[in-house]
Scaffold this active site. Structure first.
Site, PDB file in Angstrom:
ATOM      1  N   GLU A 235      -8.970   7.749 -11.365  1.00 22.13           N
ATOM      2  CA  GLU A 235      -8.179   7.738 -10.128  1.00 22.13           C
ATOM      3  C   GLU A 235      -7.314   8.998 -10.048  1.00 22.13           C
ATOM      4  O   GLU A 235      -7.161   9.725 -11.019  1.00 22.13           O
ATOM      5  CB  GLU A 235      -7.265   6.502 -10.058  1.00 22.13           C
ATOM      6  CG  GLU A 235      -7.937   5.228  -9.605  1.00 22.13           C
ATOM      7  CD  GLU A 235      -8.164   5.155  -8.100  1.00 22.13           C
ATOM      8  OE1 GLU A 235      -7.882   6.162  -7.415  1.00 22.13           O
ATOM      9  OE2 GLU A 235      -8.629   4.107  -7.622  1.00 22.13           O
TER      10      GLU A 235
ATOM     11  N   ASN B  20      -3.694   1.758  -1.554  1.00 20.08           N
ATOM     12  CA  ASN B  20      -4.601   2.871  -1.800  1.00 20.08           C
ATOM     13  C   ASN B  20      -4.574   3.822  -0.609  1.00 20.08           C
ATOM     14  O   ASN B  20      -3.873   3.594   0.386  1.00 20.08           O
ATOM     15  CB  ASN B  20      -6.032   2.361  -2.021  1.00 20.08           C
ATOM     16  CG  ASN B  20      -6.375   2.206  -3.483  1.00 20.08           C
ATOM     17  OD1 ASN B  20      -6.122   3.100  -4.283  1.00 20.08           O
ATOM     18  ND2 ASN B  20      -6.954   1.072  -3.849  1.00 20.08           N
TER      19      ASN B  20
ATOM     20  N   ASP C 144     -10.863   2.975  -0.773  1.00 21.25           N
ATOM     21  CA  ASP C 144     -10.068   3.222  -1.984  1.00 21.25           C
ATOM     22  C   ASP C 144      -9.278   4.518  -1.769  1.00 21.25           C
ATOM     23  O   ASP C 144      -8.691   4.723  -0.714  1.00 21.25           O
ATOM     24  CB  ASP C 144     -11.004   3.282  -3.193  1.00 21.25           C
ATOM     25  CG  ASP C 144     -10.303   2.946  -4.503  1.00 21.25           C
ATOM     26  OD1 ASP C 144      -9.133   3.352  -4.690  1.00 21.25           O
ATOM     27  OD2 ASP C 144     -10.920   2.314  -5.370  1.00 21.25           O
TER      28      ASP C 144
END
Length: 308
Positions: A15, A157, A213
């Site tokens: 991430e 997100n 996301d």
């Protein structure tokens, strides 16, 4: 459009990738792996720093440092030091325990705005109630202050800002929805939250495009979002229309960033944790990192403004 698999070990949950313009390096977090990574493409050097809890997001700061959102708050990492050096990580500010129960909440996706504030959303596990929130860290005369900015989320997100600094994007991944706010960069105020793009939910027996996301914005205001379980990255227009779909060889891409000297290299992280064995052991394994070239450059990464 060809996708290149980077020569890096797969992440459990990759991430928050960012391109550091002076170091010419890619940084990212492995949340489940509890580590922050850096890779210098030209030399191939790969470094990592172990974290005491899950690093949800990161942003660069002056002097070779990195601001990181961990489970309970915000920390400063001195990347010149080895991960075993206990002085490499210092706490800037903790989240208020009456609003952030670390037993079920941790920080997740985040980034800095052009004024040097660090915005980070949280996620709740299990998803029993929409208690995830959006927080903003800023330097002040007396140190660093953390402010609650928004709530009503399960997994925060997709945080990103438009090129004109007038719009902030924020996703609720389990709800398959991207919201947007009016944003005032001078004050840091966000107002007029409204749904922007709603994606179809998963229905057994029907094609599934995934859920939104992590994301990034290019200089033209296009919003590039990784579609978790959708096996692709979408380029959306400012009106929310799909302009381009980039298929990924993994089912769960997690976030994108723009890098390289011209900011036209799109980097993509992905997830390995919880995926079936056939995905983890595939020729291109779940958790791999990728890059591809795109036509429009992205916005440069914003640095966190440290206390003077």
């Amino acid at each position: 459009m060809s996708l290149h698999t980077l020569p890096l070990p797969p992440c459990e949950l990759g991430e928050s990738p960012l391109w550091h313009p002076t170091e010419k390096s890619l940084y990212w977090c492995d949340i489940q792996g509890q580590a922050v990574h850096a890779w210098h493409p030209e030399s191939g050097r790969h470094r990592q720093w172990r974290m005491p809890s899950e690093p949800g997001c990161c942003a660069p700061a002056a002097g070779g440092r990195l601001v990181i959102g961990l489970r309970n708050g915000f920390y400063l990492l001195d990347t010149a030091k080895d991960s075993a050096d206990i002085t490499a990580l210092t706490c800037l500010a903790l989240l208020p325990p009456d609003q952030h129960d670390t037993a079920v909440l941790r920080l997740n996706d985040g980034r800095c705005d052009t004024a040097g504030r660090f915005w980070a959303g949280s996620m709740i596990t299990p998803r029993t109630a929409p208690h995830a929130a959006l927080w903003c860290l800023a330097a002040g005369d007396g140190g660093y202050a953390v402010q609650y900015m928004a709530g009503d989320n399960f997994t925060a997100n997709g945080l990103a800002f438009s090129p004109d600094d007038r719009t902030m994007y924020w996703s609720n991944t389990p709800e398959h929805r991207i919201d947007r706010f009016d944003f005032d960069v001078a004050t840091g105020d966000i107002t007029n939250r409204r749904p922007w793009v709603q994606f179809e939910r998963k229905v057994e027996g029907k094609p599934y495009g995934g859920r939104p996301d992590g994301a990034a914005v290019d200089v033209k205001g296009h919003y590039w979002v990784a579609m978790y379980e959708g096996g692709c990255v979408l380029q959306l227009s400012p009106a929310g229309d799909v302009l381009q779909r980039i298929a990924t060889p993994v089912v769960c891409p997690t976030m994108v960033c723009f890098g390289g000297d011209d900011l036209r290299t799109l980097y993509i992280t992905s997830a390995r944790a919880g995926r079936p064995a056939e995905e983890q052991n595939a020729r291109v394994p779940a958790g791999a990192l990728f890059s591809t070239r795109v036509s429009a450059p992205g916005l440069p990464v914003n640095f966190f403004q440290l206390q003077r």
